[in-house]
Design an enzyme around this catalytic site. Sequence first.
Site, PDB file in Angstrom:
ATOM      1  CD  GLN A 216      -3.649 -10.614  -5.519  1.00 43.74           C
ATOM      2  OE1 GLN A 216      -3.394 -11.820  -5.518  1.00 43.74           O
ATOM      3  NE2 GLN A 216      -4.011  -9.965  -4.430  1.00 43.74           N
TER       4      GLN A 216
ATOM      5  CB  CYS B 250     -24.475  -8.241   3.843  1.00 43.64           C
ATOM      6  SG  CYS B 250     -24.962  -9.287   2.486  1.00 43.64           S
TER       7      CYS B 250
ATOM      8  CB  SER C 178       2.283  -6.395  -1.361  1.00 40.15           C
ATOM      9  OG  SER C 178       2.059  -6.697  -0.006  1.00 40.15           O
ATOM     10  CB  ALA C 179       6.987  -9.195   0.819  1.00 44.17           C
TER      11      ALA C 179
ATOM     12  CB  THR D 280      -0.923  -0.032   1.240  1.00 43.53           C
ATOM     13  OG1 THR D 280      -1.878  -1.083   1.046  1.00 43.53           O
ATOM     14  CG2 THR D 280      -1.652   1.279   1.432  1.00 43.53           C
TER      15      THR D 280
END
Lengths: 458, 458
Positions: free
Chosen positions: A177, A320, A194-195, A70
Amino acid sequence: MSYFDAASAAPLHPVARQALQASLDEGWADPARLYREGRRARLLLDAAREAAAEAVGCRPDELVFTPSGTRAVHSGIAGVLAGRRRVGRHLIVSAVEHSSVLHAAEAFEADGGTVTRVPVSRAGAVTPETYGEALRPDTALACLQSANHEVGTVQPVTEVAAVCRAAGVPLLVDAAQSLGWGPAQGDWSVLTASAHKWGGPSGVGLLVVRKGVRFAPRGPVDERESGRAAGFENIPAIVAAAASLRAVRAEAAAEAVRLRELTERIRARVPELVPDVEVVGDPVRRLPGIVTFSCLYVDGEALLHELDHAGFSVSSGSSCTSSTLTPSHVLKAMGVLSEGNVRVSLPTATPAEEVDRFLSVLPGVVAGVRKKLGAPSVRTAAHEDALVVDALGKRCPIPVIELAKVIGDVPVGALVRVLSDDEAARLDIPAWCEMRGQEYVGEEPAPRGAAYVVRRLS
Amino acid sequence: MSYFDAASAAPLHPVARQALQASLDEGWADPARLYREGRRARLLLDAAREAAAEAVGCRPDELVFTPSGTRAVHSGIAGVLAGRRRVGRHLIVSAVEHSSVLHAAEAFEADGGTVTRVPVSRAGAVTPETYGEALRPDTALACLQSANHEVGTVQPVTEVAAVCRAAGVPLLVDAAQSLGWGPAQGDWSVLTASAHKWGGPSGVGLLVVRKGVRFAPRGPVDERESGRAAGFENIPAIVAAAASLRAVRAEAAAEAVRLRELTERIRARVPELVPDVEVVGDPVRRLPGIVTFSCLYVDGEALLHELDHAGFSVSSGSSCTSSTLTPSHVLKAMGVLSEGNVRVSLPTATPAEEVDRFLSVLPGVVAGVRKKLGAPSVRTAAHEDALVVDALGKRCPIPVIELAKVIGDVPVGALVRVLSDDEAARLDIPAWCEMRGQEYVGEEPAPRGAAYVVRRLS
């Protein structure tokens, strides 16, 4: 106990664990210091950077480590937008990017920038043409994920990169991804990853900025990571991230074949085993380990709860579930059903037996949830020439269940109006029509919520 | 092999290592998920937050984990400045804050804000009065470290917090150097800290914002850590950070006494063992484990190199160490000698024998460095009524060495002018005068660099 949510976070790879433990003793000191503990830390950091750069396919001095994927996305987008501010303040993203990209785009809008969100097909993919149309003379940056995190669809990165390159616009590729499966293709300018998505530890992201891309880091900086990621480096985690990336890459070719066969099994069998299911995402151009489907007349949270009870950890883009009350922006952008949504993302080394057990358990779980939702009371009233279903105050999937129950009560060609104030209805009623061969006429304003108008065709 | 640089990074505490290893299996999943792996991760995160909040002395919902102490400082300062923007755009910091605070202040200035840098005494401490004088009607935030990271001086946080509170201005306390020893005192509003300073792992900072403080997170945010620290939480490291904070606190009282005795030994013995040394920092109001001194006529980088060779890892605020060419901003603000500067910061459990060995090795090392610098050629020329030393192009500590060599050649009452273009001379020549009982007359402009004018008094 089957963990099928690797797209959120993969369990720590054994190589990551070994590397982390080994480097706790060697990698805790400040790599900027000249004494022996500092030099040892620096050596580990440099070696990890070399290894990660090799896996990415870039120069080591183009790659910095950030505290998360992020943060890599936030810093990467902000840095290019600031570096190319004189070109203009227009940003392009796809409508199905990870929330970190969309949050950065929202922050840019709040700061006066303009954002174009490129739509996707029902399979979740953008086209190079729509990126080409979105490009403007003042476009500072375009962003595109390598593959979608919710449905697994692989994006045409090479083609989009070529379109952007021709216009002189840098393309940022969020490879979160896919990086464990292989390097990002095409002539991209900035890459993030991202690791913990490939079995590395939490706390490590990658930000790669190709030489020649104008980049101006935002906010306070320090001397660490070429001034692109402030704060003391987490070297043991960085070492573990690089080591595990190398390890998963060594297994990637064989594991991709194996997981693709398993997800293909789910893609094929779920619609046979469970009635009223839509499998979403591109059936061919997709990641090996992700398969996503939505079940009509099912409450996503109840479904997750029952699957958890049966020993399966999956996630859902339904409205939901958990704390969110809106359906996944990805499913929304694809225009597919969001109710009863399940994403299965298999970690590497998932045994085939676990997938088979999932397939044996799923039909009963879905049937159980559907049964529990039962037959809610329906108040219908004549309204001009149409039947009106009042589902106000009722949450997904009740409005669709009500609709399904009354559609047979009107003659072919007649209308049903569903009154609903649930945000998910806007997505799920059209999706239901598509699945059931009915016509979705459109949405009408109503004193509360909206009226969704459906014509019975069959 | 003695590591004496705990103020940069402490070696991993055994409890941190145990907690990290134990939570690698339990803490890798996404704590926002509802399945069992997610719930386990959430439990660990909640327990770590409770433990850290107890150690800080705050409510758990006031504390978030950040990827580093630096990020905590950057986010904390930016968040309060944005939250209180309507009050005004004035920020107060001490002149001796950690670089992360000063970098945040510079970024704020670049964005149009105004910053007051509060001066310190020769011992490195601010006074409540100077903070009081700096407060303005448009002051949005004041920042003060709990204790200085380079010289160990403890700041009057309680008193400064009271002054700020009376003016309705929040005080941010950077407690990075002290939190392992005990909670920050006084009525502060925001607190930051860094786990690897107390023996926790890298990759974890703390940001505490008291209820009622206006706080508006800057940049893109997500739903994690109350919207104050974006990105996937590094739970194993967070667990290890909290566990080790608790562990070091349990040992703090006894260890503080022991380390204080050891640093007192260094404070007392170094000036006896090594000629021409200035011990800097407050002799009483100081952290237990830090002692800093400067050696005249010594090149800091050479000294560090020789000490490393002799098995001691220390740091230095001298200008000619590592990549920096300016002396430490802390020593500069204190107005003390920066040349031949050495900071000894003892990790907990440092054996007394290592300190004794350091004291036995240091005199020879300093003498060796001084000898190597030898007697550089001096070109002197009559200039009006004064002797001129041309040290242009010569780096610290040569200008001071040249000055010391000629001061005896002029009569008492006469002047020596030192021409130097080394930034460190501006600090070190006045500091030398103070140490040697000579008069520093002032600085005069010169065609290159500056002329530093000294009057011989003795």
